[in-house]
Design a protein around this motif. Structure first.
Motif, PDB file in Angstrom:
ATOM      1  N   UNK A  29     -17.892  16.836  14.541  1.00 60.68           N
ATOM      2  CA  UNK A  29     -17.606  15.400  14.626  1.00 60.68           C
ATOM      3  C   UNK A  29     -16.109  15.132  14.592  1.00 60.68           C
ATOM      4  N   UNK A  30     -15.368  15.913  13.816  1.00 59.35           N
ATOM      5  CA  UNK A  30     -13.916  15.758  13.787  1.00 59.35           C
ATOM      6  C   UNK A  30     -13.313  16.064  15.149  1.00 59.35           C
ATOM      7  N   UNK A  31     -13.828  17.097  15.807  1.00 62.93           N
ATOM      8  CA  UNK A  31     -13.325  17.463  17.136  1.00 62.93           C
ATOM      9  C   UNK A  31     -13.603  16.372  18.157  1.00 62.93           C
ATOM     10  N   UNK A  32     -14.622  15.554  17.891  1.00 58.60           N
ATOM     11  CA  UNK A  32     -14.942  14.458  18.806  1.00 58.60           C
ATOM     12  C   UNK A  32     -14.246  13.156  18.413  1.00 58.60           C
ATOM     13  N   UNK A  33     -13.362  13.226  17.423  1.00 56.73           N
ATOM     14  CA  UNK A  33     -12.504  12.090  17.125  1.00 56.73           C
ATOM     15  C   UNK A  33     -12.966  11.168  16.019  1.00 56.73           C
ATOM     16  N   UNK A  34     -14.051  11.481  15.343  1.00 55.24           N
ATOM     17  CA  UNK A  34     -14.547  10.589  14.299  1.00 55.24           C
ATOM     18  C   UNK A  34     -13.644  10.605  13.072  1.00 55.24           C
ATOM     19  N   UNK A  35     -13.536   9.444  12.407  1.00 57.50           N
ATOM     20  CA  UNK A  35     -13.023   9.428  11.039  1.00 57.50           C
ATOM     21  C   UNK A  35     -14.149   9.947  10.154  1.00 57.50           C
ATOM     22  N   UNK A  36     -13.807  10.800   9.197  1.00 58.86           N
ATOM     23  CA  UNK A  36     -14.857  11.491   8.459  1.00 58.86           C
ATOM     24  C   UNK A  36     -14.798  11.227   6.963  1.00 58.86           C
ATOM     25  N   UNK A  37     -15.974  10.961   6.397  1.00 63.54           N
ATOM     26  CA  UNK A  37     -16.150  10.978   4.956  1.00 63.54           C
ATOM     27  C   UNK A  37     -17.113  12.112   4.636  1.00 63.54           C
ATOM     28  N   UNK A  38     -16.648  13.068   3.854  1.00 64.40           N
ATOM     29  CA  UNK A  38     -17.444  14.222   3.464  1.00 64.40           C
ATOM     30  C   UNK A  38     -17.975  14.000   2.054  1.00 64.40           C
ATOM     31  N   UNK A  39     -19.290  14.106   1.887  1.00 60.58           N
ATOM     32  CA  UNK A  39     -19.919  13.831   0.596  1.00 60.58           C
ATOM     33  C   UNK A  39     -20.686  15.069   0.126  1.00 60.58           C
ATOM     34  N   UNK A  40     -20.574  15.340  -1.152  1.00 65.42           N
ATOM     35  CA  UNK A  40     -21.312  16.445  -1.758  1.00 65.42           C
ATOM     36  C   UNK A  40     -21.131  16.405  -3.260  1.00 65.42           C
ATOM     37  N   UNK A  41     -21.782  17.308  -3.946  1.00 67.73           N
ATOM     38  CA  UNK A  41     -21.703  17.309  -5.405  1.00 67.73           C
ATOM     39  C   UNK A  41     -20.436  17.975  -5.928  1.00 67.73           C
ATOM     40  N   UNK A  42     -19.855  18.889  -5.155  1.00 65.63           N
ATOM     41  CA  UNK A  42     -18.682  19.636  -5.622  1.00 65.63           C
ATOM     42  C   UNK A  42     -17.452  19.231  -4.796  1.00 65.63           C
ATOM     43  N   UNK A  43     -16.555  18.498  -5.448  1.00 72.73           N
ATOM     44  CA  UNK A  43     -15.403  17.929  -4.746  1.00 72.73           C
ATOM     45  C   UNK A  43     -14.454  19.002  -4.235  1.00 72.73           C
ATOM     46  N   UNK A  44     -14.291  20.075  -4.975  1.00 72.98           N
ATOM     47  CA  UNK A  44     -13.316  21.094  -4.590  1.00 72.98           C
ATOM     48  C   UNK A  44     -13.604  21.666  -3.202  1.00 72.98           C
ATOM     49  N   UNK A  45     -14.854  22.012  -2.937  1.00 76.90           N
ATOM     50  CA  UNK A  45     -15.203  22.555  -1.625  1.00 76.90           C
ATOM     51  C   UNK A  45     -15.018  21.549  -0.510  1.00 76.90           C
ATOM     52  N   UNK A  46     -15.338  20.304  -0.787  1.00 79.61           N
ATOM     53  CA  UNK A  46     -15.155  19.242   0.206  1.00 79.61           C
ATOM     54  C   UNK A  46     -13.679  19.049   0.530  1.00 79.61           C
ATOM     55  N   UNK A  47     -12.850  19.070  -0.496  1.00 77.55           N
ATOM     56  CA  UNK A  47     -11.414  18.886  -0.280  1.00 77.55           C
ATOM     57  C   UNK A  47     -10.820  20.038   0.512  1.00 77.55           C
ATOM     58  N   UNK A  48     -11.300  21.243   0.268  1.00 75.14           N
ATOM     59  CA  UNK A  48     -10.809  22.398   1.024  1.00 75.14           C
ATOM     60  C   UNK A  48     -11.149  22.262   2.499  1.00 75.14           C
ATOM     61  N   UNK A  49     -12.373  21.818   2.792  1.00 75.66           N
ATOM     62  CA  UNK A  49     -12.754  21.607   4.187  1.00 75.66           C
ATOM     63  C   UNK A  49     -11.958  20.467   4.800  1.00 75.66           C
ATOM     64  N   UNK A  50     -11.784  19.379   4.063  1.00 76.67           N
ATOM     65  CA  UNK A  50     -11.044  18.222   4.581  1.00 76.67           C
ATOM     66  C   UNK A  50      -9.628  18.612   4.984  1.00 76.67           C
ATOM     67  N   UNK A  51      -9.023  19.521   4.233  1.00 73.83           N
ATOM     68  CA  UNK A  51      -7.654  19.947   4.533  1.00 73.83           C
ATOM     69  C   UNK A  51      -7.565  20.728   5.838  1.00 73.83           C
TER      70      UNK A  51
END
Length: 258
Positions: A29-51
Motif C-alpha cells: 500500500x505504501x508503494x501505491x502512495x497511501x498514507x499509512x497507519x500501522x496498528x498492532x499490539x507491539x509498538x516497537x515492531x510497528x515503528x521499525x517497519x514504519x521507518x
C-alpha cells in the motif's frame, strides 16, 4: 497508462501490521502512495517497519479486541492523516487443539482477535468512509474460512464468521461507494508458520523438513504461499479498479480449494 500511485491521497489503516502478511500489505500500500497507519499490539515492531516505508506512515499500539483501544486508535489516525478510507483487517491468531481439549478461554480468544477485532475496526472506520463517500474494507481471512481443518475448530469458526461478516456488510454498503471483501490465504511462509512447524517437530519428533512438507501437501503447486502474493491481492482490492468487486472471498492458496 496505469496510475503508478493509485492510492495517492488515500489513508489506509492496517492491523496486525508488524510482521508477516501484515507487513507485506503495508509495503504494497505504501508503494501505491497511501498514507499509512500501522496498528498492532507491539509498538516497537510497528515503528521499525514504519521507518522503512516510503511516504507518510505512523505506528499506533492497540489491541483490536479492545473497543476503547480501537476507537482511540482510529481517532488518533484520523487526526494526523484524515479519514480512514482503506481498512485492512489483518490482525489474527491461530491456535490448535483437539475439539475436546479446546477450552472456553481458547475459543473466546480466537473469536476475539480474529472476528470481534474485524467487527470493531469496521465499525470504527465506517463513519469515516461514509463521510468520504468512498471506502475499501479488506478482511484477511483464511482458507479456514472456506473449509474445515482438524484441530483448529475455534480458528475455523472465527474465520468462517469473518466471511459471513464480509458478505453481510458488503450488501449493506453496496450503494455507498464502499466495497467489502475477504482475502483467504492458504499456508503462508511467515513467522507464524515457522512457529507452527517448530511445535510439530517438538511434539512428534519429525524433522523440520517433514513437518514443512505436511503444510505444503494440500497445495497443488507444492509450495507455501508468499506474503507478497497475499499483499498483491489485497492491494488490488483497495484500488479503484476493483470497484465492482464486493462481497467476495478470494482464495490465495495455490489451488487448494479447486
Amino acid at each position: 497508462m496505469a496510475n503508478p500511485m493509485p492510492l495517492s491521497g488515500r489513508h489506509a489503516l492496517v492491523t496486525g501490521a508488524a510482521r508477516g502478511i501484515g507487513a507485506a500489505i503495508a509495503r504494497a500500500l505504501a508503494e501505491q502512495g497511501a498514507r499509512l497507519t500501522l496498528v498492532g499490539r507491539r509498538l516497537e515492531g510497528l515503528q521499525a517497519l514504519a521507518a522503512e516505508l516510503p511516504g507518510e506512515v505512523q505506528a499506533l499500539a492497540a489491541d483490536v479486541a479492545d473497543p476503547a483501544a480501537v476507537q482511540a486508535a482510529f481517532a488518533q489516525a484520523r487526526e494526523r492523516f484524515g479519514p480512514v478510507t482503506v481498512l485492512v483487517n489483518n490482525a489474527g491468531q491461530a491456535e490448535s487443539a483437539p475439539f475436546a481439549g479446546t477450552s472456553l478461554e481458547l475459543w473466546q480468544r480466537m473469536l476475539a482477535v480474529n472476528l470481534t477485532g474485524s467487527f470493531l475496526c469496521a465499525q470504527a472506520a465506517l463513519p469515516q468512509m461514509l463521510e468520504a463517500g468512498w471506502g475499501r474494507i479488506v478482511n484477511v481471512a483464511s482458507t479456514a474460512g472456506l473449509k474445515g481443518y482438524a484441530y483448529v475448530s475455534a480458528y475455523c469458526a472465527a474465520k468462517h464468521g469473518v466471511i459471513g461478516l464480509t458478505r453481510s456488510l458488503a450488501l449493506e454498503l453496496a450503494k455507498k461507494g464502499i466495497t467489502v471483501n475477504a482475502v483467504c490465504p492458504g499456508y503462508t511462509d511467515t513467522d507464524i508458520l515457522t512457529e507452527s512447524i517448530a511445535k510439530v517437530v517438538a511434539k512428534t519428533g519429525r524433522s523440520a523438513e517433514a513437518a514443512r512438507a505436511q503444510f505444503t501437501a494440500g497445495n497443488p503447486q507444492g509450495r507455501l504461499v508468499q506474503p507478497d502474493e497475499v499483499a498483491d491481492a489485497v492491494a488490488w482490492l483497495c484500488g479503484d479498479g476493483a470497484g465492482a468487486v464486493t462481497g467476495q472471498a478470494i482464495a490465495v492458496c495455490g489451488g487448494e480449494l479447486m
